[in-house]
Design an enzyme around this catalytic site. Structure first.
Site, PDB file in Angstrom:
ATOM      1  N   HIS A   1       2.034  10.006  -2.519  1.00  0.00           N
ATOM      2  CA  HIS A   1       2.529   8.625  -2.524  1.00  0.00           C
ATOM      3  C   HIS A   1       1.507   7.597  -3.034  1.00  0.00           C
ATOM      4  CE1 HIS A   1       0.895   8.198   1.649  1.00  0.00           C
ATOM      5  NE2 HIS A   1       0.880   6.911   1.391  1.00  0.00           N
TER       6      HIS A   1
ATOM      7  N   HIS B   1      -5.899   4.073  -0.165  1.00  0.00           N
ATOM      8  CA  HIS B   1      -5.825   3.801   1.270  1.00  0.00           C
ATOM      9  C   HIS B   1      -5.802   5.058   2.135  1.00  0.00           C
ATOM     10  CE1 HIS B   1      -1.484   4.292   0.525  1.00  0.00           C
ATOM     11  NE2 HIS B   1      -1.330   4.456   1.826  1.00  0.00           N
ATOM     12  N   HIS B   2      -5.776   6.233   1.503  1.00  0.00           N
ATOM     13  CA  HIS B   2      -5.933   7.460   2.296  1.00  0.00           C
ATOM     14  C   HIS B   2      -7.249   8.173   2.008  1.00  0.00           C
ATOM     15  CE1 HIS B   2      -2.136   7.426   4.423  1.00  0.00           C
ATOM     16  NE2 HIS B   2      -1.573   6.983   3.306  1.00  0.00           N
TER      17      HIS B   2
ATOM     18  N   HIS C   1       0.800  -1.227   0.000  1.00  0.00           N
ATOM     19  CA  HIS C   1       0.000   0.000   0.000  1.00  0.00           C
ATOM     20  C   HIS C   1       0.839   1.288   0.000  1.00  0.00           C
ATOM     21  CE1 HIS C   1       0.635  -0.648   4.329  1.00  0.00           C
ATOM     22  NE2 HIS C   1       0.515   0.659   4.451  1.00  0.00           N
ATOM     23  N   ASP C   2       1.988   1.257   0.661  1.00  0.00           N
ATOM     24  CA  ASP C   2       2.801   2.484   0.752  1.00  0.00           C
ATOM     25  C   ASP C   2       4.011   2.473  -0.167  1.00  0.00           C
ATOM     26  OD1 ASP C   2       1.537   4.287   2.376  1.00  0.00           O
ATOM     27  OD2 ASP C   2       2.429   3.546   4.244  1.00  0.00           O
TER      28      ASP C   2
ATOM     29  N   LYS D   1       5.929   5.487  -1.390  1.00  0.00           N
ATOM     30  CA  LYS D   1       6.857   6.280  -0.573  1.00  0.00           C
ATOM     31  C   LYS D   1       8.292   6.184  -1.085  1.00  0.00           C
ATOM     32  CE  LYS D   1       4.416   6.480   3.848  1.00  0.00           C
ATOM     33  NZ  LYS D   1       4.411   5.940   5.215  1.00  0.00           N
TER      34      LYS D   1
ATOM     35  N   ASP E   1      -4.038  -0.902   8.456  1.00  0.00           N
ATOM     36  CA  ASP E   1      -2.807  -0.117   8.554  1.00  0.00           C
ATOM     37  C   ASP E   1      -2.857   0.843   9.751  1.00  0.00           C
ATOM     38  OD1 ASP E   1      -0.316   0.907   7.754  1.00  0.00           O
ATOM     39  OD2 ASP E   1      -1.278   2.509   6.600  1.00  0.00           O
TER      40      ASP E   1
HETATM   41 FE   LIG Z   1       0.099   5.606   3.013  1.00  0.00          FE
END
Ligand SMILES: [Fe+2]
Length: 349
Positions: free
Chosen positions: A225, A249-250, A196-197, A200, A278
């Site tokens: 991101h 996811h944000h 998911h991240d 970054k 998360d």
């Molecule tokens: Fe994130």
């Protein structure tokens, strides 16, 4: 049979001692042979020993061959089952083919060489099937490891253990299952949540590791991101779910999130679940700069944000996973309360 050096284990079930004898003689050189002189004895052996192939006579005074092979199918489903039968037993033969998943039937009297060939071919295909099983397990593990390595390399910027992503993976999978997602899809969702991240990776360390509040411009970059994640994940259909999780996811169910301000079911279920997993993990994890929140504290905060940041149905699922001990099990297994060694606080973006 677990390794190639081991011999295949065969079970012959027949009430005629002569037949058992001749079977034993013709197979014992190449295989480990077990014999049972009745259906009952055959079933007893099936309870205590594992076999690769079972051959049973149909007509026996106590338990008939089709019942023995049906028992074998239920208790040792991977073993090959062969029935020895006369032409007059067509009815039981049909029953056996249907109910005991027969590999083959052999009519009496049989040619010993034919029987040997039948057994040899059956075991060759069993062996091939096992190799394929092993290969596909290894491949699955390799892709899971690759996905994890990639995301740990990315997470490593703010946390240098792989446990965070592992916990998010398992919370996501458990939540998906809890919400009725079929097992295979839930497992896939868990693995995809690991990424998911991944976006970054494109965020400069000066922002990601900044030990102070981000300014507006830096926040703007940090908030890209999800978009970077989608870009990194490319267009392979296999990673479709990873892309939707990375992208969304944000997002918040009330529409106040980013990057698109999607609301409710506009946000894919996978992303609503992975987001909750998360955040729950971030709250309940020990970090160099914070003590872990208790599960109850984390759930209380998430209750408060139910219908705002989080999908209420997902938060309810988390409550149930807490009640049935799943959360605690995952925490213990993946070291929720160990302090990661890399010690730079990062601001949730
Ligand atoms: Fe994130």
């Amino acid at each position: 049979m677990s390794t190639e050096e081991e011999k295949f284990r065969l079970l012959f079930v027949d009430d005629e001692a002569d037949i058992l004898d001749s079977l034993r003689r013709s197979f014992r050189r190449d295989y480990e042979v077990f014999t049972a002189n009745s259906g009952t004895q055959g079933i007893e052996l099936l309870k205590s020993e594992q076999f690769d192939l079972i051959i049973s006579d149909q007509r026996m005074p106590d338990v008939m061959g089709d019942a023995v092979l049906k028992f074998a199918m239920e208790h040792q489903p991977k073993a090959i089952r062969i029935l020895l039968t006369g032409y007059s037993d067509m009815e039981s033969l049909v029953r056996c083919v249907n109910e005991a998943g027969l590999y083959k039937y052999i009519t009496k009297p049989w040619e010993p060489e034919n029987l040997r060939l039948t057994v040899m071919r059956a075991l060759e295909s069993l062996s091939l099937e096992r190799k394929l099983d092993t290969a596909s397990r290894q491949l699955k593990q390799a892709y899971l490891d690759a996905v994890t390595m990639l995301s740990v390399a990315c997470e490593g910027k703010d946390e240098d253990t792989g446990f965070h992503v592992r916990r998010v993976q398992h919370y996501t999978e458990a939540l998906a299952l809890e919400l009725g997602v079929p097992a295979q899809e839930a497992e896939h969702m868990g693995v995809m949540s690991i990424l998911h991240d991944i976006g970054k990776l494109y965020i400069p360390d000066s922002i990601l590791k900044k030990p102070a509040k981000l300014d507006d411009e830096e926040f703007k970059i940090m908030r890209r991101h999800p978009e970077f994640g989608v870009r990194i994940l490319g267009d392979n259909p296999f990673y479709e779910m990873a892309r939707e999780i990375a992208a969304c996811h944000h997002e918040n169910v009330d529409g106040s999130g980013y990057p698109k301000g999607l609301a409710g079911e506009q946000i894919p279920l996978s992303a609503r679940i992975a987001k909750a997993a998360d955040v729950f993990d971030a709250l309940t994890s020990k970090r160099p700069y914070k003590e872990p929140w208790s599960i109850e504290q984390a759930l209380a905060m998430m209750d408060e944000q139910s219908g705002r940041q989080f999908d209420g149905v997902v938060v309810q699922g988390l409550h149930r996973l807490h009640a049935n001990g799943t959360i605690l099990r995952i925490m213990q297994e993946y070291h929720a309360h160990e302090v990661p060694q890399a010690g730079v606080p990062v601001f949730a973006a």
